[in-house]
Design a protein around this motif. Sequence first.
Motif, PDB file in Angstrom:
ATOM      1  N   ARG B 106     -13.547  10.139   2.597  1.00 27.89           N
ATOM      2  CA  ARG B 106     -12.143  10.392   2.260  1.00 27.89           C
ATOM      3  C   ARG B 106     -11.688   9.528   1.090  1.00 27.89           C
ATOM      4  N   LYS B 107     -12.384   8.419   0.889  1.00 25.07           N
ATOM      5  CA  LYS B 107     -12.040   7.617  -0.296  1.00 25.07           C
ATOM      6  C   LYS B 107     -12.559   8.271  -1.581  1.00 25.07           C
ATOM      7  N   ARG B 108     -13.668   8.998  -1.430  1.00 24.82           N
ATOM      8  CA  ARG B 108     -14.208   9.687  -2.603  1.00 24.82           C
ATOM      9  C   ARG B 108     -13.439  10.971  -2.896  1.00 24.82           C
ATOM     10  N   MET B 109     -12.662  11.403  -1.901  1.00 26.82           N
ATOM     11  CA  MET B 109     -11.898  12.645  -2.052  1.00 26.82           C
ATOM     12  C   MET B 109     -10.429  12.338  -1.827  1.00 26.82           C
ATOM     13  N   GLY B 110      -9.723  11.927  -2.858  1.00 27.19           N
ATOM     14  CA  GLY B 110      -8.312  11.595  -2.723  1.00 27.19           C
ATOM     15  C   GLY B 110      -7.522  12.845  -2.387  1.00 27.19           C
ATOM     16  N   MET B 111      -6.476  12.668  -1.573  1.00 32.35           N
ATOM     17  CA  MET B 111      -5.716  13.856  -1.185  1.00 32.35           C
ATOM     18  C   MET B 111      -4.221  13.676  -1.420  1.00 32.35           C
ATOM     19  N   VAL B 112      -3.596  14.723  -1.943  1.00 32.02           N
ATOM     20  CA  VAL B 112      -2.154  14.734  -2.157  1.00 32.02           C
ATOM     21  C   VAL B 112      -1.602  15.923  -1.389  1.00 32.02           C
ATOM     22  N   PHE B 113      -0.538  15.677  -0.635  1.00 36.66           N
ATOM     23  CA  PHE B 113      -0.034  16.718   0.252  1.00 36.66           C
ATOM     24  C   PHE B 113       1.205  17.401  -0.310  1.00 36.66           C
ATOM     25  N   GLN B 114       1.591  18.464   0.391  1.00 32.02           N
ATOM     26  CA  GLN B 114       2.758  19.243  -0.006  1.00 32.02           C
ATOM     27  C   GLN B 114       4.015  18.377  -0.026  1.00 32.02           C
ATOM     28  N   LYS B 115       4.213  17.650   1.078  1.00 34.83           N
ATOM     29  CA  LYS B 115       5.385  16.792   1.175  1.00 34.83           C
ATOM     30  C   LYS B 115       4.931  15.383   0.808  1.00 34.83           C
ATOM     31  N   PRO B 116       5.614  14.767  -0.157  1.00 34.22           N
ATOM     32  CA  PRO B 116       5.198  13.408  -0.520  1.00 34.22           C
ATOM     33  C   PRO B 116       5.234  12.506   0.728  1.00 34.22           C
ATOM     34  N   ASN B 117       4.207  11.719   0.924  1.00 31.82           N
ATOM     35  CA  ASN B 117       4.153  10.901   2.141  1.00 31.82           C
ATOM     36  C   ASN B 117       3.908   9.427   1.825  1.00 31.82           C
ATOM     37  N   PRO B 118       4.851   8.794   1.085  1.00 33.04           N
ATOM     38  CA  PRO B 118       4.671   7.369   0.830  1.00 33.04           C
ATOM     39  C   PRO B 118       4.793   6.595   2.146  1.00 33.04           C
ATOM     40  N   PHE B 119       4.105   5.458   2.233  1.00 34.64           N
ATOM     41  CA  PHE B 119       4.232   4.622   3.418  1.00 34.64           C
ATOM     42  C   PHE B 119       5.537   3.843   3.306  1.00 34.64           C
ATOM     43  N   PRO B 120       6.147   3.468   4.448  1.00 35.05           N
ATOM     44  CA  PRO B 120       7.419   2.749   4.405  1.00 35.05           C
ATOM     45  C   PRO B 120       7.208   1.293   3.994  1.00 35.05           C
ATOM     46  N   MET B 121       6.798   1.118   2.782  1.00 31.45           N
ATOM     47  CA  MET B 121       6.570  -0.231   2.245  1.00 31.45           C
ATOM     48  C   MET B 121       6.864  -0.175   0.754  1.00 31.45           C
ATOM     49  N   ILE B 123       6.608  -0.041  -3.387  1.00 31.63           N
ATOM     50  CA  ILE B 123       5.840   0.801  -4.306  1.00 31.63           C
ATOM     51  C   ILE B 123       4.472   0.171  -4.539  1.00 31.63           C
ATOM     52  N   PHE B 124       4.488  -1.119  -4.787  1.00 32.69           N
ATOM     53  CA  PHE B 124       3.240  -1.834  -5.075  1.00 32.69           C
ATOM     54  C   PHE B 124       2.239  -1.709  -3.925  1.00 32.69           C
ATOM     55  N   GLU B 125       2.721  -1.968  -2.717  1.00 31.93           N
ATOM     56  CA  GLU B 125       1.816  -1.925  -1.565  1.00 31.93           C
ATOM     57  C   GLU B 125       1.297  -0.511  -1.308  1.00 31.93           C
ATOM     58  N   ASN B 126       2.129   0.470  -1.614  1.00 32.04           N
ATOM     59  CA  ASN B 126       1.666   1.850  -1.474  1.00 32.04           C
ATOM     60  C   ASN B 126       0.453   2.104  -2.361  1.00 32.04           C
ATOM     61  N   VAL B 127       0.595   1.684  -3.623  1.00 30.41           N
ATOM     62  CA  VAL B 127      -0.474   1.991  -4.584  1.00 30.41           C
ATOM     63  C   VAL B 127      -1.762   1.259  -4.222  1.00 30.41           C
ATOM     64  N   VAL B 128      -1.646  -0.006  -3.834  1.00 32.69           N
ATOM     65  CA  VAL B 128      -2.870  -0.788  -3.610  1.00 32.69           C
ATOM     66  C   VAL B 128      -3.428  -0.607  -2.190  1.00 32.69           C
ATOM     67  N   LEU B 131      -7.095  -0.366  -1.590  1.00 37.49           N
ATOM     68  CA  LEU B 131      -7.825  -1.616  -1.795  1.00 37.49           C
ATOM     69  C   LEU B 131      -7.624  -2.562  -0.608  1.00 37.49           C
ATOM     70  N   ARG B 132      -6.404  -2.545  -0.063  1.00 36.31           N
ATOM     71  CA  ARG B 132      -6.120  -3.360   1.119  1.00 36.31           C
ATOM     72  C   ARG B 132      -7.055  -2.962   2.265  1.00 36.31           C
ATOM     73  N   VAL B 133      -7.232  -1.637   2.400  1.00 36.01           N
ATOM     74  CA  VAL B 133      -8.113  -1.144   3.464  1.00 36.01           C
ATOM     75  C   VAL B 133      -9.519  -1.711   3.284  1.00 36.01           C
ATOM     76  N   ASP B 134      -9.915  -1.848   2.026  1.00 37.62           N
ATOM     77  CA  ASP B 134     -11.243  -2.409   1.734  1.00 37.62           C
ATOM     78  C   ASP B 134     -11.266  -3.931   1.845  1.00 37.62           C
ATOM     79  N   GLY B 135     -10.088  -4.530   2.095  1.00 36.93           N
ATOM     80  CA  GLY B 135     -10.036  -5.983   2.251  1.00 36.93           C
ATOM     81  C   GLY B 135      -9.936  -6.748   0.947  1.00 36.93           C
ATOM     82  N   VAL B 136      -9.535  -6.077  -0.117  1.00 34.39           N
ATOM     83  CA  VAL B 136      -9.383  -6.771  -1.403  1.00 34.39           C
ATOM     84  C   VAL B 136      -8.142  -7.666  -1.341  1.00 34.39           C
TER      85      VAL B 136
END
Lengths: 239, 273
Positions: B106-121, B123-128, B131-136
């Motif tokens: 799923r990391k190799r296949m990025g997905m964008v959905f019909q309804k934008p689904n930003p996380f409630p955090m 802008i910066f944390e959303n984008v990274v 990488l956070r998931v990878d422990g960076v």
Amino acid sequence: MDSTRHTVRSYDDKLNQLNNFISEMGGLAEAQLAAALDAVGKRNSELAAKVIVQDEAIDKIEAKVDEAAVELLALRQPMADDLRQVLASLKIAQILERVGDYAANVAKRATVLNQLPQVEPARSVPRMGRLVEQMIHEVLDAYAKRDADAALRVWHRDEGVDSLYDSVFRELLTYMMEDPRNITACTHLLFVAKNIERIGDYTTNVAEIIYFLVKGVPLTEARPKADTTSFTVFNPPAS
Amino acid sequence: MAVAEKIAPGASSTVYHVKKGEQGTVLDIDDFNLWYGTSQALFDVSMTIERGLVTALIGPSGCGKSTLLRSLNRMNDLIDGLSIKGSVLLEGADIYDKRADVIALRKRMGMVFQKPNPFPMSIFENVVYPLRVDGVRDRRRLEETAEQALRGAAFWDEAKDRLQENALGLSGGQQQRLCIARAIAGDPEVLLMDEPCSALDPIATAKIEELIDELRGHYSIAIVTHNMQQAARVSQNTAFMYLGRLIEYGETRAMFTVPKVRQTHDYVTGRFG
């Protein structure tokens, strides 16, 4: 590929309307040319006057085609053959309007010719005209039936018109050299012949448009040309 | 997840005239079938996704285009009673292989959905987030990636002064570009977009379309859209699906000007049904 209807019925209605406009315009243009040729061949000035007045009717339908086509493009964003249908209508309408103008010009020259003594080529020019009239008839038929092969046959026939124009051109030059009093009439006939030849060329354009409309790919074959008058040098015999 | 053993008879009747990418093929879907319980949703779908090109999936509702798209990153795995037959090769390796790592996929296949689904955090944390998931944890690397991804998603100029603001305060169009930034921050090979513009206004839609055009080449994009003009504008190849089958798959220009199959023609010209 147009037997099924669109989901939106008024889309079909509008496309059909566009089609009908072209048929109507085509019928008028054909009739105008036939009448103009009669006006020359039968020295009928009354008929010529009618042709000149009726040209406006063709112009009016062209305006309607423009309006309907723009509306279709804006509101329906047609795709595939629907889009080609709209584009073809626009282009064919423009050509038919030109054909109407040429017919009116032939009629105007007929009124002049009919006041001058008749010259012999006044008969061979309308003969050439009948051939072009037949081509217009067939190309409109090909349009109505969406028949690309029939359009292609018309396209090839223009070569015959070009050959006839070539011989009419030489014939007219001969008459003018024979007797300078023929020059006025022959010059008008030369323009009449040229107009007819142009209509023939435009008819081949319509055939190309029909081919593209039906096939979705342009006609790429080079059309045979037999009109050599642009390169003709004709020196009067030294006296 | 059970793999169905039933073999559908008959060869696929799809008509192909695909524009080949200069960078080869990234995904190779081979004779793919999918069932939700006992009802079959996809029938013998075989197609390639060309690397660096945009591939549009079109067709009426229920034709299986979203199902197919979601099969490409195994999102359908979450559905009970799902079974599949056939294969999806990502650079030669079957993503449905028992040993395949779904999270890595799923990391190799990025997905964008019909309804934008930003996380409630922010802008910066959303984008990274990828990488956070990878422990960076390296701050500089996170910042660099955030900028790069936001620039890539044509959102940097609007976002750079408000990186710490909550992403839920953004407009729909901005949220969608943020989601695209988040998808590309993980440096995927393929971007899957499921109706990415259908919840956006025309201007935001135009921005996303422009973005798709810019991302093409670097990413391979598969997009599901109901908007045929959009498919015609953004894609190089278009697949038309109907009732779970791939009817025609070919160069977009031809699909919308001279489709080879009657059903495709009827659909793209608005005559369907």
